[in-house]
Design an enzyme around this catalytic site. Sequence first.
Site, PDB file in Angstrom:
ATOM      1  N   TYR A  57       6.632  -4.827  34.184  1.00  5.71           N
ATOM      2  CA  TYR A  57       6.139  -3.502  33.808  1.00  5.71           C
ATOM      3  C   TYR A  57       7.165  -2.439  34.182  1.00  5.71           C
ATOM      4  O   TYR A  57       7.364  -2.129  35.358  1.00  5.71           O
ATOM      5  CB  TYR A  57       4.807  -3.189  34.483  1.00  5.71           C
ATOM      6  CG  TYR A  57       3.666  -4.100  34.117  1.00  5.71           C
ATOM      7  CD1 TYR A  57       3.715  -4.930  33.007  1.00  5.71           C
ATOM      8  CD2 TYR A  57       2.506  -4.126  34.891  1.00  5.71           C
ATOM      9  CE1 TYR A  57       2.659  -5.764  32.676  1.00  5.71           C
ATOM     10  CE2 TYR A  57       1.435  -4.954  34.565  1.00  5.71           C
ATOM     11  CZ  TYR A  57       1.537  -5.774  33.467  1.00  5.71           C
ATOM     12  OH  TYR A  57       0.468  -6.606  33.146  1.00  5.71           O
ATOM     13  N   HIS A 123       3.002 -15.117  35.026  1.00  6.23           N
ATOM     14  CA  HIS A 123       2.618 -14.193  33.947  1.00  6.23           C
ATOM     15  C   HIS A 123       2.460 -14.914  32.606  1.00  6.23           C
ATOM     16  O   HIS A 123       1.611 -14.539  31.790  1.00  6.23           O
ATOM     17  CB  HIS A 123       3.686 -13.098  33.841  1.00  6.23           C
ATOM     18  CG  HIS A 123       3.183 -11.824  33.253  1.00  6.23           C
ATOM     19  ND1 HIS A 123       3.803 -10.619  33.479  1.00  6.23           N
ATOM     20  CD2 HIS A 123       2.141 -11.540  32.444  1.00  6.23           C
ATOM     21  CE1 HIS A 123       3.151  -9.657  32.845  1.00  6.23           C
ATOM     22  NE2 HIS A 123       2.150 -10.201  32.200  1.00  6.23           N
ATOM     23  N   PRO A 203      -9.667  -4.714  28.141  1.00  8.60           N
ATOM     24  CA  PRO A 203     -11.085  -4.815  27.784  1.00  8.60           C
ATOM     25  C   PRO A 203     -11.517  -3.797  26.735  1.00  8.60           C
ATOM     26  O   PRO A 203     -12.591  -3.955  26.142  1.00  8.60           O
ATOM     27  CB  PRO A 203     -11.801  -4.581  29.122  1.00  8.60           C
ATOM     28  CG  PRO A 203     -10.851  -3.725  29.898  1.00  8.60           C
ATOM     29  CD  PRO A 203      -9.487  -4.235  29.527  1.00  8.60           C
ATOM     30  N   ARG A 206      -6.761  -2.522  23.732  1.00 12.51           N
ATOM     31  CA  ARG A 206      -5.558  -1.690  23.617  1.00 12.51           C
ATOM     32  C   ARG A 206      -5.875  -0.323  23.003  1.00 12.51           C
ATOM     33  O   ARG A 206      -5.094   0.220  22.234  1.00 12.51           O
ATOM     34  CB  ARG A 206      -4.480  -2.423  22.814  1.00 12.51           C
ATOM     35  CG  ARG A 206      -4.109  -3.771  23.406  1.00 12.51           C
ATOM     36  CD  ARG A 206      -2.950  -4.424  22.694  1.00 12.51           C
ATOM     37  NE  ARG A 206      -2.735  -5.786  23.178  1.00 12.51           N
ATOM     38  CZ  ARG A 206      -2.052  -6.132  24.274  1.00 12.51           C
ATOM     39  NH1 ARG A 206      -1.522  -5.189  25.023  1.00 12.51           N
ATOM     40  NH2 ARG A 206      -1.906  -7.400  24.629  1.00 12.51           N
ATOM     41  N   GLY A 207      -7.024   0.215  23.398  1.00 13.62           N
ATOM     42  CA  GLY A 207      -7.430   1.549  22.957  1.00 13.62           C
ATOM     43  C   GLY A 207      -8.281   1.565  21.709  1.00 13.62           C
ATOM     44  O   GLY A 207      -8.909   2.582  21.401  1.00 13.62           O
ATOM     45  N   LEU A 209     -11.107   0.287  21.121  1.00 16.13           N
ATOM     46  CA  LEU A 209     -12.520   0.492  21.432  1.00 16.13           C
ATOM     47  C   LEU A 209     -12.735   1.694  22.353  1.00 16.13           C
ATOM     48  O   LEU A 209     -13.789   1.837  22.948  1.00 16.13           O
ATOM     49  CB  LEU A 209     -13.109  -0.767  22.079  1.00 16.13           C
ATOM     50  CG  LEU A 209     -13.006  -2.051  21.251  1.00 16.13           C
ATOM     51  CD1 LEU A 209     -13.686  -3.210  21.969  1.00 16.13           C
ATOM     52  CD2 LEU A 209     -13.614  -1.856  19.856  1.00 16.13           C
TER      53      LEU A 209
END
Length: 334
Positions: A57, A123, A203, A206-207, A209
């Site tokens: 990240y 990962h 959850p 990725r935006g 919802l």
Amino acid sequence: MTLPVRQIGPFSVSAIGLGCMNICHAYGTPPSEEEAGKLLNRALDLGVTFLDTAAIYGGGQSERLIQRYVMHRKAEFTLASKCVLEVVDGKRTLDGRPEAITATLERALGRLKTDHIDLYYLHRLDKKVPIEESVGALKRAVEAGKIGAIGLSEMGAATIRRAHAVHPVAAVQSEYSPVVRNPEVAVLDTCRDIGAALVAFSPVARGMLARGVKADDYVEGDIRRSMPRFNGENLAHNLAVVARFEALAAEAAITPAQLAIGWVLAQGDHIVPIPGTRSLAHLEEDVAAAHVTLTPALIAAVDQIFEGTIRGARYAAPMQAQIDTETLPDEELA
């Protein structure tokens, strides 16, 4: 503030954690360091006790931000990070060799200025290296006191069981939402069988919802630009489906993000969702989902909306090749 708790291996953590990718990586222009620091501290103030980061990240920047802004509050949270995926000399690498894992861990400890990380994941599966060898490196790190527990990310049931035979697996991280149901093929049950938590990333899809995607006009650096379901005719179709979901949330007097996170929480008490955000307002909205109770009828209505309706692959082909999690029978693959 306190939140309901769930168990990840030996750790009792808030039922909703914070994914720390968004503060520096993957969705376009990141917030400033100061804004990221405010978000991390606000999460702790709201009762979040589980922070999830990774070496890749921001090329280690997420770990550095956690060190700078909240490691002085380490007694308040459980910290997870990840290896195998990393940025080395400016290039993304996938390397599951024991020596690479050990080196990545040492760099992470240095960035975090600590001698111990609570939960450390592989990962992705490096298909060139037997999973037993990769987990063996983490087992030795546990024995050396450098990590507390072992996790896996985006791995399938057979791989999980092979890993668990080497050392107990405390957590398996997979994408899971009303839109992405791959863990339901085998991973959810496998986690339950071996006593591992399912840590659900993205959850809110990725935006999608959370009212965060309205068109495919993403800025440079946004990973959704390469994801088939977030572009073109696929996206237009999917947003029409999501509009039904948004109407359902409105009827329930909650936000779409809260409905999505609440739905994930309702799928099992061994599941810990880790939504990520760059917004303080969205953070507070997400965390409030811990206190939302969904009726069986509402959960069933969500399931009905997304029954075979989303179009487009989850990942572009190069990224899908790194995923070991089972695919659904009718899943589109790039």
